[in-house]
Scaffold this motif. Structure first.
Motif, PDB file in Angstrom:
ATOM      1  N   GLU A  97       0.871  -1.178   0.000  1.00 64.06           N
ATOM      2  CA  GLU A  97       0.000   0.000   0.000  1.00 64.06           C
ATOM      3  C   GLU A  97       0.905   1.225   0.000  1.00 64.06           C
ATOM      4  N   ARG A  98       0.669   2.138  -0.948  1.00 62.62           N
ATOM      5  CA  ARG A  98       1.486   3.348  -1.021  1.00 62.62           C
ATOM      6  C   ARG A  98       0.724   4.544  -0.487  1.00 62.62           C
ATOM      7  N   TYR A  99       1.403   5.339   0.289  1.00 63.74           N
ATOM      8  CA  TYR A  99       0.823   6.569   0.839  1.00 63.74           C
ATOM      9  C   TYR A  99       1.785   7.702   0.531  1.00 63.74           C
ATOM     10  N   HIS A 100       1.244   8.899   0.343  1.00 66.71           N
ATOM     11  CA  HIS A 100       2.110  10.026   0.044  1.00 66.71           C
ATOM     12  C   HIS A 100       1.614  11.284   0.746  1.00 66.71           C
ATOM     13  N   GLU A 101       2.551  11.976   1.373  1.00 64.37           N
ATOM     14  CA  GLU A 101       2.271  13.271   1.991  1.00 64.37           C
ATOM     15  C   GLU A 101       3.512  14.125   1.780  1.00 64.37           C
ATOM     16  N   ASN A 102       3.363  15.257   1.115  1.00 63.81           N
ATOM     17  CA  ASN A 102       4.525  16.102   0.849  1.00 63.81           C
ATOM     18  C   ASN A 102       4.740  17.091   1.991  1.00 63.81           C
ATOM     19  N   PHE A 103       5.743  16.824   2.817  1.00 60.44           N
ATOM     20  CA  PHE A 103       6.087  17.738   3.912  1.00 60.44           C
ATOM     21  C   PHE A 103       7.179  18.695   3.447  1.00 60.44           C
TER      22      PHE A 103
END
Length: 141
Positions: A97-103
């Protein structure tokens, strides 16, 4: 419930992914094995170590690892914490499962030493909220 293997991926594995690894380990406890890596390795940023210590989490023994070192681990979840890593993320076999959050990258902060540290704290707090939420919904949920 079996432990999940989670990889946090960033560009240099020095700030954001290290902070996320620290918080995910803290919130997940024994429910997950948490790793962090980079597309490159820049070493753990000393300021990241300082701001995490302020929140009573010790990441001083973390190492900066290249993503290729972990290709043999069957990851359940991969979290990319910057757009660059999301775009350059290698393919992981299996049901990942891929998750992405650009911090924002606190290492790019400018200004006085205090302003730079404030940016590190701001990003740390964003990642802390994200990590707590992630564990609640995707690990312990």
């Amino acid at each position: 419930m079996s432990q999940k293997n989670i990889l946090v991926l960033c560009t240099g594995n020095s700030c954001r992914s290290q902070i996320a690894e620290g918080y995910l380990r803290h919130f997940a406890g024994k429910s997950a094995n948490v790793y962090s890596a980079g597309i490159e390795t820049h070493g753990v940023n000393p300021k990241a170590i300082v701001v995490m210590a302020e929140d009573h989490i010790d990441i001083s023994k973390h190492t900066s690892n290249h993503v290729n070192e972990y290709m043999g681990i069957p990851f359940d979840q991969v979290i990319t914490v910057c757009d660059n890593a999301n775009e350059a993320c290698p393919f992981f076999p299996g049901k990942v499962e891929r998750y992405h959050e650009n911090f924002p990258d606190p290492a790019k902060a400018t200004g006085t030493p205090e302003e730079v540290m404030d940016e590190f704290r701001r990003v740390r707090d964003l990642i802390k909220v994200y990590a707590a939420d992630f564990v609640k919904h995707h690990i312990k949920g």
